[in-house]
Design a protein around this motif. Structure first.
Motif, mmCIF file in Angstrom:
data_model
loop_
_atom_site.group_PDB
_atom_site.id
_atom_site.type_symbol
_atom_site.label_atom_id
_atom_site.label_comp_id
_atom_site.label_asym_id
_atom_site.label_seq_id
_atom_site.Cartn_x
_atom_site.Cartn_y
_atom_site.Cartn_z
ATOM 1 N N GLU A 115 -40.609 67.211 87.263
ATOM 2 C CA GLU A 115 -40.294 67.852 88.530
ATOM 3 C C GLU A 115 -40.917 69.248 88.597
ATOM 4 O O GLU A 115 -41.158 69.874 87.571
ATOM 5 C CB GLU A 115 -38.775 67.945 88.703
ATOM 6 C CG GLU A 115 -38.085 66.591 88.664
ATOM 7 C CD GLU A 115 -36.576 66.709 88.616
ATOM 8 O OE1 GLU A 115 -36.058 67.833 88.751
ATOM 9 O OE2 GLU A 115 -35.911 65.671 88.415
ATOM 10 N N GLU A 116 -41.152 69.717 89.820
ATOM 11 C CA GLU A 116 -41.707 71.045 90.021
ATOM 12 C C GLU A 116 -40.585 72.062 90.170
ATOM 13 O O GLU A 116 -39.542 71.762 90.739
ATOM 14 C CB GLU A 116 -42.592 71.081 91.271
ATOM 15 C CG GLU A 116 -43.894 70.328 91.106
ATOM 16 C CD GLU A 116 -43.702 68.822 91.088
ATOM 17 O OE1 GLU A 116 -42.799 68.330 91.788
ATOM 18 O OE2 GLU A 116 -44.438 68.149 90.361
ATOM 19 N N VAL A 160 -44.879 65.412 101.001
ATOM 20 C CA VAL A 160 -43.418 65.507 101.092
ATOM 21 C C VAL A 160 -42.841 64.201 101.622
ATOM 22 O O VAL A 160 -41.783 63.734 101.164
ATOM 23 C CB VAL A 160 -42.998 66.690 101.982
ATOM 24 C CG1 VAL A 160 -41.501 66.668 102.238
ATOM 25 C CG2 VAL A 160 -43.387 68.016 101.322
ATOM 26 N N VAL A 199 -42.714 61.828 98.816
ATOM 27 C CA VAL A 199 -41.583 62.169 97.942
ATOM 28 C C VAL A 199 -40.301 61.591 98.530
ATOM 29 O O VAL A 199 -39.460 61.044 97.814
ATOM 30 C CB VAL A 199 -41.468 63.700 97.783
ATOM 31 C CG1 VAL A 199 -40.147 64.066 97.105
ATOM 32 C CG2 VAL A 199 -42.634 64.247 96.971
ATOM 33 N N ASN A 210 -45.028 61.897 91.291
ATOM 34 C CA ASN A 210 -46.307 62.586 91.484
ATOM 35 C C ASN A 210 -47.483 61.696 91.123
ATOM 36 O O ASN A 210 -48.507 61.680 91.813
ATOM 37 C CB ASN A 210 -46.355 63.853 90.630
ATOM 38 C CG ASN A 210 -45.457 64.951 91.169
ATOM 39 O OD1 ASN A 210 -44.906 64.830 92.247
ATOM 40 N ND2 ASN A 210 -45.294 66.014 90.401
ATOM 41 N N LYS A 232 -49.051 68.325 92.472
ATOM 42 C CA LYS A 232 -48.105 69.381 92.100
ATOM 43 C C LYS A 232 -48.410 70.681 92.853
ATOM 44 O O LYS A 232 -47.494 71.380 93.303
ATOM 45 C CB LYS A 232 -48.150 69.621 90.589
ATOM 46 C CG LYS A 232 -47.528 68.497 89.771
ATOM 47 C CD LYS A 232 -47.435 68.846 88.315
ATOM 48 C CE LYS A 232 -48.777 68.921 87.657
ATOM 49 N NZ LYS A 232 -48.681 69.106 86.193
ATOM 50 N N LEU A 235 -47.200 70.371 96.387
ATOM 51 C CA LEU A 235 -45.742 70.386 96.443
ATOM 52 C C LEU A 235 -45.188 71.788 96.270
ATOM 53 O O LEU A 235 -44.286 72.212 97.000
ATOM 54 C CB LEU A 235 -45.166 69.462 95.368
ATOM 55 C CG LEU A 235 -44.860 68.027 95.775
ATOM 56 C CD1 LEU A 235 -44.299 67.240 94.596
ATOM 57 C CD2 LEU A 235 -43.883 67.979 96.949
ATOM 58 N N ASP A 253 -36.845 72.687 94.932
ATOM 59 C CA ASP A 253 -36.887 71.372 94.307
ATOM 60 C C ASP A 253 -37.260 70.316 95.341
ATOM 61 O O ASP A 253 -37.303 70.564 96.549
ATOM 62 C CB ASP A 253 -35.566 71.022 93.613
ATOM 63 C CG ASP A 253 -34.389 70.968 94.561
ATOM 64 O OD1 ASP A 253 -34.480 70.289 95.593
ATOM 65 O OD2 ASP A 253 -33.362 71.593 94.252
ATOM 66 N N ARG A 254 -37.510 69.100 94.862
ATOM 67 C CA ARG A 254 -38.018 68.026 95.712
ATOM 68 C C ARG A 254 -37.000 67.607 96.776
ATOM 69 O O ARG A 254 -37.346 67.403 97.951
ATOM 70 C CB ARG A 254 -38.384 66.832 94.836
ATOM 71 C CG ARG A 254 -39.501 67.111 93.858
ATOM 72 C CD ARG A 254 -39.535 66.072 92.745
ATOM 73 N NE ARG A 254 -40.019 64.782 93.198
ATOM 74 C CZ ARG A 254 -41.289 64.402 93.157
ATOM 75 N NH1 ARG A 254 -42.212 65.244 92.699
ATOM 76 N NH2 ARG A 254 -41.661 63.199 93.547
ATOM 77 N N THR A 255 -35.744 67.469 96.358
ATOM 78 C CA THR A 255 -34.717 67.021 97.287
ATOM 79 C C THR A 255 -34.550 68.000 98.437
ATOM 80 O O THR A 255 -34.469 67.619 99.615
ATOM 81 C CB THR A 255 -33.371 66.840 96.561
ATOM 82 O OG1 THR A 255 -33.536 65.882 95.516
ATOM 83 C CG2 THR A 255 -32.288 66.372 97.517
#
Length: 217
Positions: free
Chosen positions: A131-132, A162, A165, A171, A186, A189, A200-202
């Motif tokens: 995760e980023e 996005v 995602v 990724n 990455k 993102l 974060d992604r969420t």
């Protein structure tokens, strides 16, 4: 080769910082957690590359500005090496130029040294999971300085990523879908995180949905 996070052993970390007191302090803090183990320390990027080759850690935690080889060059070299561990930048430098250079070099995340210990620990675990991680202060500073466009101006590629995602793609899967490298995914993102003011992604998916940039089926 980078080992995946597991329940049977701690995550193995290499810490790189040219200041001995800072380096020792980071090691001491991380050693308080049973799930983390510092297996090596270095003073610059050149030492880091040797440590990674010898120890095969799960993650590299590095400062940005160091003699001999700085954090950006170190990150770029590791990102170009198959099987190398992810890099998490931990630094006092928060200028837009420093942040963007590190992200474009392939850093998995960027934190400031005044981050709470638990934030650092969580970021390490997130980075190892793929995760980023972008410190909220970093995202806010990028937006405030106007060096990165506001959320309504996400690029078409950032919106596309996005959205993927949101569809649950990793990724690596996004890279295969779009015919771009995982490091490029990455970078897009992390830039989207900064524009949306999230880390974060969420949260990025939620913010993009609220702004009407993506639709959730």
């Amino acid at each position: 080769m980078t080992a995946a996070q597991g329940e049977t052993r701690p995550l193995r970390i290499v810490v790189v910082d040219d200041h001995p007191v800072v380096r020792a302090g980071i090691v001491a803090m991380l050693s308080e957690h049973d799930g983390l183990e510092v297996v090596g320390t270095g003073r610059n990027g050149a030492e880091c590359l040797n440590l990674v080759a010898d120890l095969a850690p799960d993650l590299v935690l590095t400062d940005l500005r160091m003699p001999v080889m700085d954090g950006v060059e170190t990150t770029a070299r590791l990102s170009a090496t198959p099987g190398a561990p992810p890099v998490l930048v931990l630094t006092t430098y928060d200028s837009d130029t420093d942040i963007v250079r590190a992200i474009e070099a392939g850093a998995r995340g960027y934190l400031l040294k005044d981050a709470p210990l638990q934030t650092l620990v969580d970021a390490i675990r997130s980075a190892v999971r793929g995760e980023e991680v972008l410190a909220p202060e970093v995202a806010a500073r990028l937006s405030a300085r106007g060096q990165v466009a506001r959320s309504a101006q996400l690029s078409a590629r950032e919106i596309e990523i996005v959205a993927l995602v949101a569809d649950g793609l990793s990724n690596a899967a996004i890279g295969r879908r779009l015919f771009i490298g995982e490091a490029t995914v990455k970078t897009h993102l992390l830039r989207a995180f900064a524009k949306l003011g999230v880390n974060d992604r969420t949260a990025a998916v939620s913010a993009a949905y609220r702004e009407g940039l993506i639709r959730l089926d």
